[in-house]
Motif scaffolding. Structure first.
Motif, PDB file in Angstrom:
ATOM      1  N   ASP A 164      -3.572  -4.065   0.979  1.00 45.54           N
ATOM      2  CA  ASP A 164      -4.028  -3.560   2.283  1.00 45.54           C
ATOM      3  C   ASP A 164      -5.435  -4.037   2.643  1.00 45.54           C
TER       4      ASP A 164
ATOM      5  N   THR B  11      -4.409   3.418   1.548  1.00 46.33           N
ATOM      6  CA  THR B  11      -4.009   4.734   1.046  1.00 46.33           C
ATOM      7  C   THR B  11      -4.167   4.757  -0.473  1.00 46.33           C
TER       8      THR B  11
ATOM      9  N   ASP C 181       0.843  -1.199   0.000  1.00 42.95           N
ATOM     10  CA  ASP C 181       0.000   0.000   0.000  1.00 42.95           C
ATOM     11  C   ASP C 181       0.875   1.244   0.000  1.00 42.95           C
TER      12      ASP C 181
HETATM   13 MN   LIG Z   1      -1.796   1.311   4.283  1.00 43.56          MN
END
Ligand SMILES: [Mn+2]
Length: 330
Positions: A158, A128, A29
């Protein structure tokens, strides 16, 4: 299209140059989000590079990423932390970060972002990478095939391949759009999750041998000592995929995986199921993360002491947690 505040992205696009800072031991991520943002900024005329504290784990070498290892980023106008919830998480780059004024942060850790001049933090977002995708889409920035691949890897990793409870219908729509933009989901997931080395498998054997259950099987703790790393000529990269091993056992609500990085220094990875947040346990020992995936480092303790300490904290945390079947009614 998702509505999202794009002011941090616009700040980066208006900068002459941007250094993107990752957290130590970057995961997909962190890395995928940073690489995607780098591509998007470069395509829009911004000089941009991604900085890491240490050489990347071979696990992350799906592409030649062109990241800069612990380089000098004093020549960049803006320093932007990506997937970083706390400035201490950027490792040796932290001093230069705290001395800089034009700083930014894009993140999804609980309580993150407060250290930067401009930040966008959404702790409800599962990755993210999903935030970066929403920002690029909302700002009308073209997403290239390569950028789509980076973002797909970020989101897929993630969310635990779209399994973890932060995954929403919007996450699936973002992933679908990234596939339309050229991300080959099968090939990327195979490269990310569908392979392991013999050494990784041997370390998994050690972790299974060391596994202990507590609280009537609701808490699981496993560990790898420095001697066990040495026995197999292994390092922390070879045990990265084992963080969720104790939690994955049927009936376990909260799990911990402890690794001895140097004598007296023990990294603790915490994982839990719906209804049982392990983030407060990590925070109690100076760490952080998410409700169901968090971490901290213990210093000045033996492995036995660390295992006992973490097991007893998890027993308290697991008091209100539910096992898989109870959580999902199956
Ligand atoms: Mn993350």
């Amino acid at each position: 299209m998702a509505r999202i505040d794009t002011s941090v992205l616009r700040h980066l696009l208006a900068s002459e140059s941007v250094a993107l800072l990752t957290h130590v031991n970057p995961d997909w991520d962190c890395l995928g989000s940073s690489l995607a943002l780098r591509e998007a900024l470069r395509e829009n005329g911004v000089r941009c590079d991604v900085f890491v504290d240490e050489p990347l784990s071979p696990r992350l070498s799906v592409w030649d990423t062109g990241v800069i290892v612990y380089g000098d980023f004093s020549g960049y106008a803006c320093l932007c932390c990506v997937d970083v919830g706390d400035p201490s998480r950027v490792g040796r780059m932290g001093d230069a970060l705290s001395a800089h004024t034009d700083t930014a942060c894009i993140d999804h850790h609980l309580g993150g972002g407060g250290f930067a001049a401009v930040s966008y933090v959404d702790a409800a977002s599962p990755a993210t990478g999903e935030i970066i995708f929403d920002m690029l889409e909302s700002a009308g920035i073209d997403i290239s095939k390569r950028t789509a691949e980076y973002l797909y890897c970020a989101i897929a990793s993630d969310t635990g391949s779209f399994r973890y409870c932060g995954t929403t219908a919007h996450t699936m729509r973002a992933a679908a759009r990234l596939m339309e933009l050229g991300a080959d989901a099968t090939a990327l997931c195979d490269a990310l999750f569908g392979r392991k080395t013999l050494r990784e498998l041997k370390m998994e054997g050690e972790a299974i041998a060391n596994l202990k259950l507590y609280a009537d099987g609701k808490v699981g703790v496993s560990s790898i000592s420095a001697a066990e790393y040495e026995k197999h000529g292994a390092n922390k990269n070879d045990t990265e995929a084992l963080a969720s091993l104790p939690r994955d056992i049927d009936g376990v609500v909260a799990g911990a995986f402890l690794t001895e990085r140097s004598p007296g220094e023990i990294r603790v990875n915490l994982r839990s199921r719906a209804g049982c947040s392990v983030q407060p346990v990590a925070a109690r020992f100076g760490g952080g993360g998410h409700a169901y995936a968090a971490g901290c480092t213990l210093k000045g303790v033996t492995m036995d002491e660390a295992v006992r300490l973490i097991a007893s904290e998890l027993e308290k945390a697991a008091g209100t947690g539910r096992s898989y079947g109870e959580s999902y009614g199956i």
